[in-house]
Design an enzyme around this catalytic site. Structure first.
Site, PDB file in Angstrom:
ATOM      1  NE  ARG A 172      -3.432  -0.001   2.796  1.00  0.00           N
ATOM      2  CZ  ARG A 172      -3.959  -0.228   4.002  1.00  0.00           C
ATOM      3  NH1 ARG A 172      -3.854   0.663   4.948  1.00  0.00           N
ATOM      4  NH2 ARG A 172      -4.575  -1.373   4.262  1.00  0.00           N
ATOM      5  CB  SER A 188      -9.236  -0.913   1.876  1.00  0.00           C
ATOM      6  OG  SER A 188     -10.206  -1.371   2.787  1.00  0.00           O
ATOM      7  CG  HIS A 189     -10.366   1.806   5.304  1.00  0.00           C
ATOM      8  ND1 HIS A 189      -9.908   0.506   5.212  1.00  0.00           N
ATOM      9  CD2 HIS A 189      -9.550   2.446   6.166  1.00  0.00           C
ATOM     10  CE1 HIS A 189      -8.864   0.377   6.022  1.00  0.00           C
ATOM     11  NE2 HIS A 189      -8.618   1.538   6.605  1.00  0.00           N
ATOM     12  CE  LYS A 249      -7.588  -5.414   1.381  1.00  0.00           C
ATOM     13  NZ  LYS A 249      -8.987  -5.073   1.629  1.00  0.00           N
ATOM     14  CG  ASP A 258     -14.171  -1.937   3.469  1.00  0.00           C
ATOM     15  OD1 ASP A 258     -14.827  -2.734   2.760  1.00  0.00           O
ATOM     16  OD2 ASP A 258     -12.950  -2.071   3.675  1.00  0.00           O
ATOM     17  CG  ASP A 301     -11.826  -3.577  -0.173  1.00  0.00           C
ATOM     18  OD1 ASP A 301     -12.216  -3.019   0.868  1.00  0.00           O
ATOM     19  OD2 ASP A 301     -10.943  -4.453  -0.175  1.00  0.00           O
ATOM     20  CG  ASP A 337     -12.248  -6.262   2.655  1.00  0.00           C
ATOM     21  OD1 ASP A 337     -12.606  -5.124   3.029  1.00  0.00           O
ATOM     22  OD2 ASP A 337     -11.049  -6.562   2.467  1.00  0.00           O
ATOM     23  NE  ARG A 338     -12.224  -2.527   6.909  1.00  0.00           N
ATOM     24  CZ  ARG A 338     -12.485  -1.443   7.622  1.00  0.00           C
ATOM     25  NH1 ARG A 338     -12.922  -1.523   8.861  1.00  0.00           N
ATOM     26  NH2 ARG A 338     -12.308  -0.253   7.087  1.00  0.00           N
ATOM     27  CD  GLU A 371      -9.340  -8.157  12.048  1.00  0.00           C
ATOM     28  OE1 GLU A 371      -8.236  -8.682  12.212  1.00  0.00           O
ATOM     29  OE2 GLU A 371      -9.603  -7.422  11.075  1.00  0.00           O
ATOM     30  CB  SER A 377     -11.330  -4.374  11.543  1.00  0.00           C
ATOM     31  OG  SER A 377     -11.259  -5.665  10.966  1.00  0.00           O
ATOM     32  CG  HIS A 407     -11.716  -8.042   7.681  1.00  0.00           C
ATOM     33  ND1 HIS A 407     -11.625  -8.057   6.313  1.00  0.00           N
ATOM     34  CD2 HIS A 407     -10.892  -7.050   8.098  1.00  0.00           C
ATOM     35  CE1 HIS A 407     -10.774  -7.125   5.916  1.00  0.00           C
ATOM     36  NE2 HIS A 407     -10.317  -6.491   6.974  1.00  0.00           N
TER      37      HIS A 407
HETATM   38 ZN   LIG Z   1     -11.599  -3.333   2.802  1.00  0.00          ZN
END
Ligand SMILES: [Zn+2]
Length: 459
Positions: free
Chosen positions: A14, A102-103, A112, A236, A238, A240-241, A319, A321, A323
């Site tokens: 990143r 992502s965010h 990723k 988020d 992408d 995934d959250r 998680e 966060s 996920h």
């Molecule tokens: Zn994400």
């Protein structure tokens, strides 16, 4: 080739798109990834991208690098990250890369990477860096084909989630990749959907796409109350959250959501092991045990949780966060769109309001994640010393930093794997006790000049 080591992080690559992720750099990353996996006989990879302004350019450079090793690429275009994971399974690929920031703020972007659907992380990412530094790439001429996989993904989710009740939901995609897919999907399944920031826009004109940050979900909370919706769902950038707002407009922290999902999973798969990270509430293991499950606390980091889940043959993990990983009826990767479907299904099946279900979970007073400054060079050392100190006095869980157990509450301090910060969280039965526990930590932290914080950080 000389590289900026800071972009090779724990779970992804990143950096600032136009500075760190130049065409040359990204092409080299593509070569390195395909060389690394190609040396193990893997040569068919899926590549997807998010909505960011720099993503299309980065994706093109990445593909150029991958095929220069003789590996073949399937380009699935602009998709959420879970759709990239899905396509690796569905298209029988050997791995894949998602171009996504992502965010993060709009000038950032990242990669990723997966081997199969497992995350490439930690030491493996350092190996990619070394391959670039040595310039030891495989050479060949691979092919690229374009493939639209979204319909197959949507069909798969529809085959797994059936709803009978007409639920009213507000969706905030934060102008990220879930914006087109998710609202349509829930409408097709019979829900009434109110769309908030569902237009795809890499300028993120409304708020950064992170539904776990309270200030970014204010509009979502407002709309849920205004429309008397059953719930609000935030994705988020992408997808995934996940972040959830209940029918009373309250932010539902992910650990309470994980508790709810655990109960649902345990109904069908009793005595299973449920994996969650050290930031989660004490209420979660208590609740999992109450419903006959085996709670397993593990290190923070989506790649680490996913690996632990596989190792323990666990059907479900989550998680703090946001996920969330289902393997009972799904593939075991983190997919916020599928997870929100499971939440809708619980509401549909139980006939209860989300607020009722949430209020059945034991409650502790807790702080959100607190992040305080501590230099990268010092952070792991400071945490190791704190673990030793706390161990002299208290019961400490030390799988990831120190989670100090006080019986009627706990405090956590761990080093972030991704930023020069220490991450803290506190929880207790009463406000007074919460303050006491915070003060114990503040006193300890004050001994270390590398740690910088004010009382305001702990509010
Ligand atoms: Zn994400």
């Amino acid at each position: 080739m000389k590289v900026n080591p800071n972009i090779f992080r724990e779970y992804d690559i990143r950096g600032i798109a136009e500075k760190d992720l130049t065409d040359n750099m990204v092409e080299a990353i593509g070569k390195s990834y395909a060389t690394y996996l190609g040396n193990n006989g893997l040569r068919k990879f899926v590549v997807g991208r998010d909505v960011r302004l720099s993503s299309e350019r980065i994706q093109a450079a990445l593909i150029k690098g991958i095929i220069s090793t003789g590996a073949d690429v399937i380009n699935i275009g602009l998709v959420p990250t879970p759709v990239l994971y899905f396509s690796i399974v569905q298209l029988n690929a050997d791995g894949g890369i998602m171009v996504t920031g992502s965010h993060n703020p709009i000038e950032f972007n990242g990669l990723k990477m997966c081997k199969g659907i497992d995350s490439v992380y930690g030491e493996q990412i350092q190996q990619l860096k070394q391959i670039i530094e040595h310039g030891e790439f495989i050479k060949g001429q691979g092919t690229v084909v374009d493939k639209d996989i979204v319909d197959e993904y949507v069909r798969t989710i529809k085959s797994k989630i059936k709803l009978n009740r007409k639920l009213k939901i507000v969706i905030d995609a934060g102008n990220g990749t879930a914006g087109e897919i998710a609202p349509q999907l829930w409408e097709d399944l019979g829900c009434e959907v109110i769309r908030l920031y569902c237009e795809l826009d890499g300028n993120f004109p409304n708020h950064l796409p992170d539904p776990t940050v309270p200030k970014y979900v204010v509009d979502l909370q407002k709309l849920v109350l205004e429309h008397q919706a059953d719930l609000g769902i935030g994705y988020d950038g992408d997808a995934d959250r996940i972040g959830v707002i209940d029918d009373r407009g309250r932010i539902i922290y992910a650990d309470r959501l994980i508790a709810l999902f655990s109960r649902d999973v345990l109904k069908r798969m009793p005595q299973s092991t449920i994996v969650f990270d050290v930031k989660c509430s004490q209420a979660l293991p208590e609740y999992i045990e109450q419903y006959g499950g085996n709670p397993l606390m593990w290190k923070t980091g989506h790649a680490l949780l996913k690996a632990k889940m596989k190792q323990e043959n666990s059907p479900f993990a989550g998680e703090m966060s946001g996920h969330i990983f289902f393997k009972d009826e799904y593939f075991g990767f983190d997919d916020a769109i599928y997870a929100s479907g499971r939440l809708l299904r619980i509401l549909d099946e139980t006939g209860n309001k989300l607020s009722q279900l949430i209020d059945e979970i034991p409650y502790f007073i807790s702080t959100p994640e607190i992040r305080i400054e501590c230099a990268d060079e010092a952070k792991f050392d400071v945490v190791a010393k704190l673990v030793d100190e706390f161990k002299q006095e208290q019961d400490v869980i030390d799988i990831d930093g120190a989670r100090v157990q006080f019986g009627d509450g706990w405090g956590l301090v761990r080093a972030s794997n991704t930023q020069p910060v220490l991450v803290l969280r506190f929880e207790a039965k009463t406000e007074e006790r919460l303050e006491e526990i915070k003060n114990i930590f503040k006193t300890k932290l004050n001994q270390y000049p590398a740690v910088k914080f004010s009382d305001q950080d702990f509010k």
